[in-house]
Design an enzyme around this catalytic site. Sequence first.
Site, PDB file in Angstrom:
ATOM      1  N   ARG A  51     -16.373 -49.405  57.756  1.00  0.00           N
ATOM      2  CA  ARG A  51     -16.670 -47.976  57.660  1.00  0.00           C
ATOM      3  C   ARG A  51     -18.028 -47.628  58.259  1.00  0.00           C
ATOM      4  O   ARG A  51     -18.217 -46.517  58.757  1.00  0.00           O
ATOM      5  CB  ARG A  51     -16.627 -47.542  56.204  1.00  0.00           C
ATOM      6  CG  ARG A  51     -15.197 -47.552  55.658  1.00  0.00           C
ATOM      7  CD  ARG A  51     -15.108 -46.713  54.435  1.00  0.00           C
ATOM      8  NE  ARG A  51     -13.748 -46.677  53.921  1.00  0.00           N
ATOM      9  CZ  ARG A  51     -13.392 -46.029  52.830  1.00  0.00           C
ATOM     10  NH1 ARG A  51     -14.300 -45.364  52.143  1.00  0.00           N
ATOM     11  NH2 ARG A  51     -12.150 -46.030  52.421  1.00  0.00           N
ATOM     12  N   ASP A 156     -18.316 -31.166  46.498  1.00  0.00           N
ATOM     13  CA  ASP A 156     -18.149 -32.569  46.878  1.00  0.00           C
ATOM     14  C   ASP A 156     -19.479 -33.050  47.433  1.00  0.00           C
ATOM     15  O   ASP A 156     -20.328 -32.239  47.825  1.00  0.00           O
ATOM     16  CB  ASP A 156     -17.039 -32.727  47.932  1.00  0.00           C
ATOM     17  CG  ASP A 156     -16.469 -34.138  47.948  1.00  0.00           C
ATOM     18  OD1 ASP A 156     -15.403 -34.372  47.343  1.00  0.00           O
ATOM     19  OD2 ASP A 156     -17.114 -35.033  48.552  1.00  0.00           O
TER      20      ASP A 156
HETATM   21  C1  LIG Z   1     -10.434 -39.663  46.051  1.00  0.00           C
HETATM   22  S1  LIG Z   1     -11.191 -38.128  46.308  1.00  0.00           S
HETATM   23  C2  LIG Z   1     -10.442 -37.142  45.016  1.00  0.00           C
HETATM   24  C3  LIG Z   1     -10.111 -35.754  45.487  1.00  0.00           C
HETATM   25  C4  LIG Z   1      -9.394 -34.879  44.435  1.00  0.00           C
HETATM   26  N1  LIG Z   1     -10.219 -34.652  43.288  1.00  0.00           N
HETATM   27  C5  LIG Z   1      -8.077 -35.477  44.036  1.00  0.00           C
HETATM   28  O1  LIG Z   1      -7.945 -36.015  42.945  1.00  0.00           O
HETATM   29  O2  LIG Z   1      -7.136 -35.444  44.846  1.00  0.00           O
HETATM   30  C6  LIG Z   1     -12.830 -38.440  45.659  1.00  0.00           C
HETATM   31  C7  LIG Z   1     -13.875 -37.440  46.128  1.00  0.00           C
HETATM   32  O3  LIG Z   1     -15.046 -37.583  45.325  1.00  0.00           O
HETATM   33  C8  LIG Z   1     -16.173 -37.403  46.140  1.00  0.00           C
HETATM   34  N2  LIG Z   1     -17.348 -38.033  45.514  1.00  0.00           N
HETATM   35  C9  LIG Z   1     -17.621 -39.353  45.408  1.00  0.00           C
HETATM   36  N3  LIG Z   1     -18.814 -39.533  44.820  1.00  0.00           N
HETATM   37  C10 LIG Z   1     -19.302 -38.298  44.537  1.00  0.00           C
HETATM   38  C11 LIG Z   1     -20.495 -37.822  43.929  1.00  0.00           C
HETATM   39  N4  LIG Z   1     -21.447 -38.657  43.499  1.00  0.00           N
HETATM   40  N5  LIG Z   1     -20.661 -36.484  43.814  1.00  0.00           N
HETATM   41  C12 LIG Z   1     -19.707 -35.633  44.259  1.00  0.00           C
HETATM   42  N6  LIG Z   1     -18.556 -36.008  44.854  1.00  0.00           N
HETATM   43  C13 LIG Z   1     -18.365 -37.337  44.986  1.00  0.00           C
HETATM   44  C14 LIG Z   1     -15.780 -38.039  47.459  1.00  0.00           C
HETATM   45  O4  LIG Z   1     -16.552 -37.565  48.531  1.00  0.00           O
HETATM   46  C15 LIG Z   1     -14.307 -37.665  47.570  1.00  0.00           C
HETATM   47  O5  LIG Z   1     -14.128 -36.508  48.332  1.00  0.00           O
END
Ligand SMILES: C[S@@+](CC[C@H](N)C(=O)[O-])C[C@H]1O[C@@H](n2cnc3c(N)ncnc32)[C@H](O)[C@@H]1O
Length: 297
Positions: A51, A156
Amino acid sequence: MTVPETGPAAAPHARDVAPLTRREFELVAGLARRSCGLELPESKRLMVWSRLARNVREMECRNFSEYYRRVLEDESGEALCAMIDRLTTSFTGFMREPVHFDFLRKVVVPRFCNAPQIRVWSAGAATGEEAYSIAISLLEAFPEARPPVISILATDISRNALRKASRGIYLASRLRSLDPVLLAKYFLKGSGRVRGWYRIKPEIRNLVSFRRLNLIDRFPSIGSFPVIFCRNVMIYFDRETQLATVGRLTDCLEPGGHLLIGHSETLAGADSPLEYVRPAVYRKREAKARQPWPRMR
Ligand SMILES: C[S@@+](CC[C@H](N)C(=O)[O-])C[C@H]1O[C@@H](n2cnc3c(N)ncnc32)[C@H](O)[C@@H]1O
């Protein structure tokens, strides 16, 4: 409609980047943990290399040690944001884990039928599918006569994900999980050069505001919500970070409000004012009624 890029372009000679040594992996993983709570076990070393190799190459670093140093030295924070963008997983989908949208319609909406407004927070909204699914579910569930004003906050940490979310343009294949009737009602279908793409209608797009917010930091003032979706985000955090995040999310819930998490996550053991309702649904206890003062004689 301008067609967005479909995923990352081929990394220019990323394969030439030197392997990530164990020590370099520890440095990068430590930075990811401190900056966004991401827990990266050693088994993810190859994934981290693949990545980040493109970032290493683009910054013209000789190896990951130099890349790590340059990310730390970059006072603008740009390099760190780019690193987080690449390391976070933004897998999502329309109406993902559909029981939560049933819950919204059947349990939450009836409480708001005569309310002037309903606010919902999609925390970790990724590329927007969750926030738009919430908007569509609410629009479908409220009786047409006098629906409350719908306002959705979608946050996000990933700027790339937020850019895509805010454009609201999706490939037809990403919309397969959506009922075709809802697709026709809430999306504009591309034709000609943009055939195969769909754009969320502006009136739905305008119900959602997108904002970058790191869930492991202290939250800015965003008010309180009757429902917070924070699904499949904390799964990437270590236990301590999960518990601290749940505490901050709970502070943003109205008493009696609901926190929805992913079905593969659990809050078992979290000492918080949340009670279990059903799998992946928790409710903030109402504040206890204050004891009346004893009567004075
Ligand atoms: C797997 S996706 C889940 C998306 C949606 N909530 C769902 O369940 O379909 C996880 C998301 O969490 C975000 N994320 C990870 N760490 C984070 C943080 N510390 N603060 C905010 N967002 C975060 C990532 O960028 C990603 O877009």
